[in-house]
Design a protein around this motif. Structure first.
Motif, PDB file in Angstrom:
ATOM      1  N   ALA A  92       0.803  -1.228   0.000  1.00 58.70           N
ATOM      2  CA  ALA A  92       0.000   0.000   0.000  1.00 58.70           C
ATOM      3  C   ALA A  92       0.836   1.279   0.000  1.00 58.70           C
ATOM      4  O   ALA A  92       0.531   2.213  -0.759  1.00 58.70           O
ATOM      5  N   PRO A  93       1.882   1.380   0.835  1.00 56.27           N
ATOM      6  CA  PRO A  93       2.654   2.637   0.818  1.00 56.27           C
ATOM      7  C   PRO A  93       3.326   2.923  -0.527  1.00 56.27           C
ATOM      8  O   PRO A  93       3.626   4.083  -0.830  1.00 56.27           O
ATOM      9  N   ARG A  94       3.541   1.901  -1.329  1.00 55.82           N
ATOM     10  CA  ARG A  94       4.213   2.092  -2.612  1.00 55.82           C
ATOM     11  C   ARG A  94       3.260   2.550  -3.705  1.00 55.82           C
ATOM     12  O   ARG A  94       3.677   3.244  -4.644  1.00 55.82           O
ATOM     13  N   THR A  95       1.981   2.161  -3.618  1.00 56.32           N
ATOM     14  CA  THR A  95       1.091   2.392  -4.759  1.00 56.32           C
ATOM     15  C   THR A  95      -0.089   3.314  -4.463  1.00 56.32           C
ATOM     16  O   THR A  95      -0.619   3.933  -5.393  1.00 56.32           O
ATOM     17  N   LEU A  96      -0.524   3.422  -3.217  1.00 57.32           N
ATOM     18  CA  LEU A  96      -1.714   4.216  -2.915  1.00 57.32           C
ATOM     19  C   LEU A  96      -1.361   5.693  -2.797  1.00 57.32           C
ATOM     20  O   LEU A  96      -0.498   6.074  -1.999  1.00 57.32           O
ATOM     21  N   ARG A  97      -2.034   6.521  -3.570  1.00 56.77           N
ATOM     22  CA  ARG A  97      -1.841   7.971  -3.515  1.00 56.77           C
ATOM     23  C   ARG A  97      -2.993   8.589  -2.727  1.00 56.77           C
ATOM     24  O   ARG A  97      -4.139   8.580  -3.205  1.00 56.77           O
TER      25      ARG A  97
END
Length: 313
Positions: A92-97
């Motif tokens: 999640a921290p890599r892809t969710l904006r």
């Protein structure tokens, strides 16, 4: 017993390192109904309850210590990012904006709107609440949340007389949420509450935890927290709040209606078809503890007066 404490951000009350070392903390938040407000933290030593038409649940002393931040942020169910417990923290921290983020409020209300996230929370007092979180999988945590009371959002929207339910919808974007590329559930994730449940003072729209902004893996930037219900009701990464006159078709109820009901109230007397709900594993503890009716939040029992809580599971 209610212990009133001031509405001060948790980050200003106790540093995180001290949060984690408090060994005698009692984390059961309760509501001050007479005053119409909720203290930042209200504590009690025991909780009990009974389902309508069922036998009373014995009193079960509870000693609730905060679940360490590392566990809260690394042990999650958020299938939009994978089905393993550690997938959300990894993905999640890599892809969710989470910026920009838009929340739509619509349906049977007089004040619909489309809000940027900062505008959505502006003008509503943020509060700190420490709640138990009980997963339907029979594990649990104790989490210090920050957020806005759901009833404040409901009142701002001015629902019409015919609005009986509130429906919540998660972001549907397989690029940001790669788990949605698999047909684990019917995407997007949808949940709902009856109007009186949404208006209960314990219902919270969380924007943070442990005095910091809500992490992506925990449902940033906005998630529902309904502490007397199983965790799958606390929908994450909300983009829409809709008022409706019909009961929403919710994600897990659609997927497996024989296992996941609409109400999903924590009830030790009603087992999951594949496991018992009588006891739970508190993350960080070795021994299992008794599950409390309504997760120990007996002040919601009146919402279900006269209902068969075995049938309405």
């Amino acid at each position: 017993m209610l212990i009133r404490k001031p509405e001060i951000p948790s980050s200003e009350i106790t540093p995180e390192r001290l949060y984690l070392s408090r060994r005698e903390f009692i984390g059961a938040s309760a509501v001050a109904l007479a005053a119409g407000t909720i203290p930042a933290v209200a504590a009690c030593d025991t909780a009990d309850g009974a389902a309508e038409g069922g036998a009373a649940v014995a009193r079960a002393p509870q000693r609730d210590e905060l679940t360490p931040l590392e566990d809260v942020t690394r042990y999650n169910n958020f299938y939009e990012f994978g089905t393993d417990k550690e997938d959300p923290a990894r993905n999640a921290p890599r892809t969710l904006r989470v910026r920009p983020w838009t929340v739509v409020v619509d349906g049977l209300c007089d004040r619909p709107g489309r809000y940027a996230f900062d505008d959505f929370v502006r003008g509503t007092q943020q509060v700190d609440r420490t709640y138990r979180l009980r997963c339907v999988e029979a594990w649990s945590m104790v989490i210090p949340w920050r957020g806005i009371p759901l009833r404040d959002v409901v009142n701002r929207a001015r629902p019409r007389a015919g609005a009986r339910f509130v429906e919540f919808t998660t972001l549907n974007d397989p690029v940001q949420m790669p788990g949605q590329r698999r047909a684990v559930l019917n995407w997007p994730y949808v949940e709902g509450l009856r109007m009186d449940e949404a208006m209960h003072p314990l219902a919270l729209l969380a924007t943070g935890l442990y005095g910091r902004a809500l992490p992506a893996q925990n449902g940033a930037p906005l998630r529902l927290v309904v502490p007397w219900k199983y965790g799958f009701k606390s929908i994450k990464s909300i983009v829409r709040i809709r008022f409706t006159d019909t009961q929403p078709r919710t994600a897990w109820n659609v997927s497996a209606p024989q296992e996941y009901g609409f109400y999903a109230n924590v009830n030790p007397q009603v087992d999951h078809p594949r496991w018992s709900q009588a006891r739970e594993r508190r993350i960080g503890e070795f021994r299992r503890r008794p599950t409390l009716m309504f997760n120990g939040y007996d002040q919601v029992a009146s919402l279900y007066s006269g209902m068969d809580l075995r049938r309405n599971y």
